[in-house]
Write an enzyme that holds these catalytic residues in place. Structure first.
Site, PDB file in Angstrom:
ATOM      1  N   THR A 263       0.830  -1.205   0.000  1.00 35.98           N
ATOM      2  CA  THR A 263       0.000   0.000   0.000  1.00 35.98           C
ATOM      3  C   THR A 263       0.863   1.252   0.000  1.00 35.98           C
ATOM      4  OG1 THR A 263      -1.752  -1.145   1.212  1.00 35.98           O
ATOM      5  CG2 THR A 263      -1.773   1.261   1.282  1.00 35.98           C
ATOM      6  N   ASP A 316      -7.996   4.270   1.140  1.00 34.95           N
ATOM      7  CA  ASP A 316      -6.679   4.802   1.540  1.00 34.95           C
ATOM      8  C   ASP A 316      -6.234   5.963   0.656  1.00 34.95           C
ATOM      9  OD1 ASP A 316      -6.868   2.680   3.246  1.00 34.95           O
ATOM     10  OD2 ASP A 316      -5.153   1.578   2.463  1.00 34.95           O
ATOM     11  N   ASP A 337     -11.424   3.949   4.811  1.00 37.13           N
ATOM     12  CA  ASP A 337     -10.196   4.412   5.479  1.00 37.13           C
ATOM     13  C   ASP A 337      -9.489   5.479   4.649  1.00 37.13           C
ATOM     14  OD1 ASP A 337     -10.836   2.318   7.211  1.00 37.13           O
ATOM     15  OD2 ASP A 337      -9.423   0.935   6.278  1.00 37.13           O
ATOM     16  N   ARG A 403     -12.260   4.136  12.385  1.00 33.09           N
ATOM     17  CA  ARG A 403     -12.076   2.853  13.058  1.00 33.09           C
ATOM     18  C   ARG A 403     -10.597   2.713  13.431  1.00 33.09           C
ATOM     19  NH1 ARG A 403     -12.209  -2.107   8.661  1.00 33.09           N
ATOM     20  NH2 ARG A 403     -11.005  -1.123   6.985  1.00 33.09           N
ATOM     21  N   TRP A 405      -7.169   1.481  13.402  1.00 34.90           N
ATOM     22  CA  TRP A 405      -6.212   0.644  12.687  1.00 34.90           C
ATOM     23  C   TRP A 405      -5.290  -0.056  13.692  1.00 34.90           C
ATOM     24  CZ3 TRP A 405      -2.632   2.805   8.218  1.00 34.90           C
ATOM     25  CH2 TRP A 405      -1.921   1.744   7.651  1.00 34.90           C
TER      26      TRP A 405
END
Length: 497
Positions: A263, A316, A337, A403, A405
C-alpha cells in the site's frame, strides 16, 4: 565517588521507572536500557533531567543504528525494504538538530517506530519475512522502550525544558522568505505540458531540485493533467509544488494493491522530504473502488503543509504516514479508510467527502494507526465539513467517522459540520474488541444532523468533550506544536479553538 555516581544513577532509574507503569509497560527493558547507558557514561553525578534525556536519545540512536546494519544486510536482496531502511537511516542524520526541542525529539522517535512497523506490516510472507522479521521486531522493541523512557523523563520536571527553536529547525523555511502565492517569475523551475516551462514532467523538475538543501526550492506546475508517479525522496527537503488550482493542475496515477504489493508504494505522489509544501493542485488515484488500497497522496516528512489541494481516490486515498502535517482548505474524497496513517495531522476548513464504495462496503473516513501510547500521533479534524458526494447512496451505504487501525488510534472531530451520511453510532470497530478501550476518539462542539451523539458507541475510549481545555489538546498549537513552525510557512491557520 564511583559509589556515589552509581547510587545516583540507580536513584534516577527508580525515579524514571517509578513515574508509573502507565509510561513504561516493560519495566525490565527500560531498566536494562538505562543500565546500558550508565555503562557508557562517565560523569553522571551532576546529571540533570535534560542531560539524561540527551544521553538516552544519543545512545539509543547509536544502538538503533547498529541494529539496523543487520536488517539492511538482509534487505539487500529486497529493493523496496532496503530503500525504506536507508530512509530511516538517513533520518538519523538529522537527529542532532531534532534534539534541540523535546517536541522534535518526540516526533522523530515516533516517526522511526512508525517506519519500522510499516516495514514489518508490508514484508509479505515466506522465507524472507521469517529471516527479517525477528530483527525488525528487535528494532521495534527498542524504539518502543526508548519512547517510554523519553516520556517518563520528560514528565519528571517541566521547570527545565529544552529550548524550542522560534521558527522551526534550520532545514525548514530557512533564510529565504519566498512567498507561497507564486507565479512563474518567482518559482525556481516551471513545469508545463505545452512546452512553455523548463520541464514537461513533474519528476524531471524534482530531479533538478538540490539535495539536502536548507533553502526552499519552488516548482510551479502549470495547468494540465500529469500522468506520472511522483516520489520525493527524503534527501530533498524544503520542496514546494504549486499549481494553478485544484481543478487545473492534476497529478494522476492508478497504482493499487491489486498491482503493487505494498500500500505504501501505491501513492500517485509520495513525499518523504521534511518541509514539503503542496499548494493549489490535485493528487488523484483512479484505480477505483474495487482495486483495494490505492493512495493518491502519501506524506512521510515532518512539518509538511498541504494547502488548497484536492486529494481524490477511494480506499486509503490520503495517507498521512508519519510526522507533523497540516492540511488547510483541502478537498479530500474517498471510501474506505480514506484518511489513514500514523502522522500527527490537523485538518482545518477542509471538505471531507465520502463517495460510493465497492458494493457491500461501508465508508470509513479515518483509520489512524497509533501503535503505542508513547507515540506522538493523531488526527484532528477542526472546522471541516463532512459531507457526501452526489454518487453516494446513503440509503444503502453506511459511513463512519473512523475505526482503530491500531490499539491507540487517536482522532478528534472538533467544531465541524457532520452531515446525515454518518451513522448514528459514529465509529466502527476494526476487528472485534481490539482497541476499543485504548483508543482515543473525541468529539467537541460539532453541528449538523450527523453530529448528534446520543446514539454514539459506548466504548470506554470514546468521549464527547465538554471542557474546552481538553479540546485544546487537539489544536494546532498543542498537537502540532504549530506555533514554532507553521507561521513561517505563511499558510493561514487557527492556533486554538
Amino acid at each position: 565517588m564511583l559509589v556515589k555516581v552509581f547510587s545516583f544513577f540507580i536513584l534516577m532509574i527508580i525515579m524514571v521507572i517509578g513515574v508509573s507503569k502507565e509510561y513504561c509497560d516493560d519495566k525490565q527493558s527500560c531498566q536494562n536500557l538505562l543500565l546500558e547507558l550508565k555503562a557508557g557514561s562517565s560523569s553522571l553525578s551532576e546529571i540533570r533531567r535534560r542531560d539524561l534525556l540527551i544521553i538516552v536519545l544519543k545512545n539509543s540512536v547509536r544502538r538503533i543504528d547498529m541494529a539496523m546494519i543487520g536488517v539492511m544486510d538482509d534487505t539487500k536482496q529486497h529493493e523496496e525494504m532496503e530503500n525504506d531502511m536507508l530512509g530511516v537511516k538517513e533520518d538519523t542524520n538529522l537527529f542532532e538538530e531534532m534534539m534541540e526541542s523535546e517536541e522534535n525529539s518526540h516526533t522523530w522517535l515516533s516517526s522511526v517506530l512508525t517506519s519500522y512497523i510499516t516495514c514489518i506490516d508490508e514484508i509479505g510472507e515466506g522465507a524472507y519475512k521469517r529471516r527479517v522479521e525477528p530483527k525488525l521486531e528487535n528494532l521495534i522493541s527498542r524504539a518502543r522502550v526508548v519512547l517510554a523512557l523519553f516520556i517518563s523523563i520528560s514528565l519528571r520536571d517541566n521547570t527545565e525544558l529544552i529550548s524550542v527553536i522560534p521558527n522551526g529547525p534550520s532545514w525548514l523555511f530557512h533564510v529565504d522568505k519566498k512567498d507561497l502565492y507564486l507565479n512563474a517569475e518567482i518559482a525556481d523551475v516551471v513545469v508545463a505540458k505545452d512546452g512553455t516551462g523548463k520541464y514537461s514532467t513533474v519528476n524531471a523538475a524534482i530531479a533538478a531540485a538540490p539535495q539536502h538543501s536548507q533553502k526552499r526550492f519552488v516548482i510551479y506546475i502549470k495547468t494540465g493533467i500529469y500522468d506520472e508517479i511522483v516520489v520525493i525522496e527524503n534527501t530533498k527537503p524544503n520542496l514546494t509544488l504549486i499549481g494553478d488550482g485544484q481543478d487545473l493542475t492534476i497529478i494522476t496515477g492508478n497504482l493499487s494493491a491489486s498491482n503493487v504489493r505494498r500500500t505504501y508504494n501505491t501513492a500517485t505522489v509520495a513525499s518523504n522530504g521534511n518541509g514539503f509544501i503542496g499548494v493549489d493542485m490535485c493528487f488523484r488515484n483512479t484505480a477505483g473502488p474495487a482495486k483495494g488500497p490505492a493512495v493518491a497522496l502519501r506524506v512521510s516528512g515532518d512539518m509538511s503543509v498541504i494547502y488548497r489541494c484536492r486529494v481524490e481516490g477511494y480506499q486509503d486515498a490520503l495517507y498521512p504516514h508519519s510526522d507533523r502535517q497540516f492540511y488547510r482548505e483541502c478537498f479530500i474524497t474517498g471510501t474506505v479508510d480514506f484518511i489513514c496513517g500514523n502522522a500527527v495531522a490537523v485538518f482545518q476548513f477542509c471538505q471531507i467527502v465520502a463517495r460510493q464504495p465497492k458494493m457491500g462496503q461501508s465508508n470509513v473516513i479515518t483509520a489512524q494507526s497509533r501503535a503505542t501510547k508513547d507515540v506522538k500521533s493523531g488526527f484532528s479534524i477542526q472546522n471541516c465539513n463532512i459531507t457526501t458526494s452526489s454518487d453516494l447512496d446513503t440509503a444503502t451505504v453506511k459511513t463512519y467517522l473512523g475505526r482503530p487501525w491500531r490499539r491507540f488510534s487517536t482522532v478528534a472531530v472538533l467544531q465541524s459540520f457532520i452531515g446525515d451520511l454518518v451513522d448514528p453510532a459514529g465509529w466502527t470497530p476494526w476487528k472485534g474488541e481490539t482497541g476499543l478501550s485504548t483508543l482515543h476518539y473525541r468529539e467537541y462542539q460539532n453541528r449538523g444532523p450527523g453530529a448528534v451523539t446520543s446514539r454514539r458507541v459506548k466504548w470506554s475510549g470514546f468521549k464527547v468533550m465538554k471542557d474546552p481545555k481538553k479540546a485544546t489538546e487537539f489544536t494546532v498549537a498543542k498537537l502540532l506544536d504549530g506555533e514554532t513552525w507553521l507561521k513561517e510557512s505563511r499558510i493561514p491557520y487557527e492556533s486554538g479553538l
